[in-house]
Every structure is written in structure tokens, then in C-alpha cells.
Design a protein around this motif. Sequence first.
Motif, PDB file in Angstrom:
ATOM      1  N   MET A  28     -15.821  -1.969  13.772  1.00 45.18           N
ATOM      2  CA  MET A  28     -15.917  -0.576  12.726  1.00 45.18           C
ATOM      3  C   MET A  28     -15.761   0.781  13.689  1.00 45.18           C
ATOM      4  O   MET A  28     -14.977   1.688  13.453  1.00 45.18           O
ATOM      5  N   GLN A  29     -16.331   0.475  15.126  1.00 46.69           N
ATOM      6  CA  GLN A  29     -16.200   1.570  15.970  1.00 46.69           C
ATOM      7  C   GLN A  29     -14.704   2.070  16.217  1.00 46.69           C
ATOM      8  O   GLN A  29     -13.998   3.122  16.385  1.00 46.69           O
ATOM      9  N   GLU A  30     -13.915   0.785  16.689  1.00 47.39           N
ATOM     10  CA  GLU A  30     -12.575   0.722  16.724  1.00 47.39           C
ATOM     11  C   GLU A  30     -11.853   1.392  15.845  1.00 47.39           C
ATOM     12  O   GLU A  30     -10.967   2.305  15.817  1.00 47.39           O
ATOM     13  N   LEU A  89      -3.544   1.800   7.650  1.00 46.52           N
ATOM     14  CA  LEU A  89      -4.739   0.969   8.062  1.00 46.52           C
ATOM     15  C   LEU A  89      -4.737   0.798   9.369  1.00 46.52           C
ATOM     16  O   LEU A  89      -3.767   0.404  10.136  1.00 46.52           O
ATOM     17  N   PRO A  90      -5.914   0.628  10.146  1.00 47.53           N
ATOM     18  CA  PRO A  90      -6.141   0.239  11.618  1.00 47.53           C
ATOM     19  C   PRO A  90      -5.934  -1.213  11.743  1.00 47.53           C
ATOM     20  O   PRO A  90      -5.931  -2.243  10.801  1.00 47.53           O
ATOM     21  N   PRO A  91      -5.280  -1.608  12.912  1.00 46.22           N
ATOM     22  CA  PRO A  91      -4.640  -3.056  13.194  1.00 46.22           C
ATOM     23  C   PRO A  91      -5.943  -3.840  13.584  1.00 46.22           C
ATOM     24  O   PRO A  91      -5.672  -4.666  14.550  1.00 46.22           O
ATOM     25  N   THR A  92      -6.953  -3.713  13.154  1.00 45.79           N
ATOM     26  CA  THR A  92      -8.250  -4.379  13.869  1.00 45.79           C
ATOM     27  C   THR A  92      -8.580  -5.478  13.342  1.00 45.79           C
ATOM     28  O   THR A  92      -9.541  -6.270  13.521  1.00 45.79           O
ATOM     29  N   PHE A  93      -8.206  -5.919  12.118  1.00 40.81           N
ATOM     30  CA  PHE A  93      -8.469  -7.135  11.036  1.00 40.81           C
ATOM     31  C   PHE A  93      -7.437  -8.029  10.940  1.00 40.81           C
ATOM     32  O   PHE A  93      -6.289  -7.763  10.580  1.00 40.81           O
ATOM     33  N   VAL A 132       0.806  -6.745   3.589  1.00 41.70           N
ATOM     34  CA  VAL A 132       1.335  -6.513   4.918  1.00 41.70           C
ATOM     35  C   VAL A 132       2.712  -5.816   4.810  1.00 41.70           C
ATOM     36  O   VAL A 132       3.318  -5.571   5.937  1.00 41.70           O
ATOM     37  N   GLN A 133       3.105  -5.931   3.663  1.00 43.86           N
ATOM     38  CA  GLN A 133       4.493  -5.254   3.561  1.00 43.86           C
ATOM     39  C   GLN A 133       4.537  -3.870   3.939  1.00 43.86           C
ATOM     40  O   GLN A 133       5.545  -3.259   4.430  1.00 43.86           O
ATOM     41  N   CYS A 134       3.435  -3.025   3.644  1.00 40.22           N
ATOM     42  CA  CYS A 134       3.440  -1.696   3.744  1.00 40.22           C
ATOM     43  C   CYS A 134       2.483  -1.273   4.780  1.00 40.22           C
ATOM     44  O   CYS A 134       2.556   0.052   5.100  1.00 40.22           O
ATOM     45  N   HIS A 135       1.388  -2.061   5.173  1.00 40.97           N
ATOM     46  CA  HIS A 135       0.500  -1.394   6.067  1.00 40.97           C
ATOM     47  C   HIS A 135      -0.324  -2.800   6.769  1.00 40.97           C
ATOM     48  O   HIS A 135      -0.098  -3.954   6.387  1.00 40.97           O
ATOM     49  N   ASN A 136      -1.128  -2.536   7.751  1.00 40.34           N
ATOM     50  CA  ASN A 136      -1.643  -3.524   8.496  1.00 40.34           C
ATOM     51  C   ASN A 136      -2.733  -4.336   7.703  1.00 40.34           C
ATOM     52  O   ASN A 136      -3.352  -3.756   6.303  1.00 40.34           O
TER      53      ASN A 136
END
Length: 218
Positions: free
Chosen positions: A177-179, A41-45, A66-70
Motif C-alpha cells: 500500500m505504501q508503494e 492503477l499502480p503496477p504492484t498487484f 488488463v486490457q485497459c489498466h494494470n
Amino acid sequence: MNRIAILALLSLSFSASADEIVMAKKRWEESPHGPLLERILPPTFERAQLPERLSKGARLLVRYCVQCHNLPNPAMHDAKRWPSVVERMVLRMRGKGNLGPLMKEMMAGVEAPTEDEHRALLAYLKRHAQKALDPTKFPEAYRPSGEAFRLACDQCHVLPDPRRHTAAEWQKVVERMQENMEWMNRVVSSKPQPEEPQLRIEDINAFLAKYARKGAAR
């Protein structure tokens, strides 16, 4: 509860969340599967953007996801989609995913929610899930003037109801969302390719602003 107690509770809650995120990232760094986990997952949130961020559901989201992804945004799926997603994630946390022994190895040291926590987490996600656009109320989404909005959003999730945010809020959401799309190498407007649809941010914001919720930003 007085103001000092509330501030103390807020501080403790954010501190605990921060510790869990730091520990998760440390685990990724030490794991041979870290690069894969970090790209899910992207790190934007950020946790500060979570709705009801002091609620049990929000705390469970930070603790387990968050144990497995952003950190995922509850609005990344609609309410119909979340149950199957959460069920799949819980199975993976228990080492029973679709990768067999590799999944068990990847999930070593990962905690899975209890049944009660599973229900609380799912209820939270469904409560704050993406609300899908009603085509009968927003037919313009399927006309040329709504094409940029439709093509951009439809790549990742259901078309969102424009009334979910004010016009000002939508601008920030669209920017994030663009990021995300750039991070995931999806179609965005920053690097036009002649053979791909040209999704102008201005067109997306114009459509959303036209139908956005009126009033002050929340």
C-alpha cells in the motif's frame, strides 16, 4: 485428476494469463492513450496474488481488466462499491463511457464481457472484496493511536477489518500500500511534509498487529 494433470492445468492457466497481460501492455505501447491507461492503477498487484487464481472469476479479471489498466486487487473496493465500478468499466469497454467519441477511440479493439461473464466477474470481486472495519468493534481506529491507520487507508478505500490478515501478512500488505500511495502521490511517511499528517508505517503496523487475525499466514 492426478498431480501431473493439475500441474499442466496450472501451467496453461498462467501462460494464458501472461499472454493476455503481455498483449495488453503491447496495446498500451502502440496506443496514443497508452500513458493514460498505464497510470490508471499502480503496477504492484500480480496475477499470482489473486485469490482463487484458477477460478473463472480470476481468469475473467485478467482477461478483461488488463486490457485497459494494470491488474486490480479485488480488495481495492468493498462489496457495495464493486457493482457500480464494474458497470462503469463494462460500459467503457463497450465504448460508451463518459468521454464520448474519445472513449470509443480508446476502447477500439477492447473486448467486453458477456452478461454471464459480467455476473461471474462481479460475483468473484464481491466474494473477495475488502471487508470494512466495524467501528463498534474497533473504536481505537478513531482514537489517536489509530489515526495513522485511519488517515492512510481512508484515502483510497474503506477502512479494512484488521482480522482479514495475520500481523505478518499485514506487514506485506502495508508495504504494498505504501508503494501504491507513493505511485499515486498520496500522503505517505517516506517524505514528510510539515503541513500534512505524518503517517508512520510503524504506527499503522502496530494498530493492525494488535487486532490481526491469529494463526499462521495463509
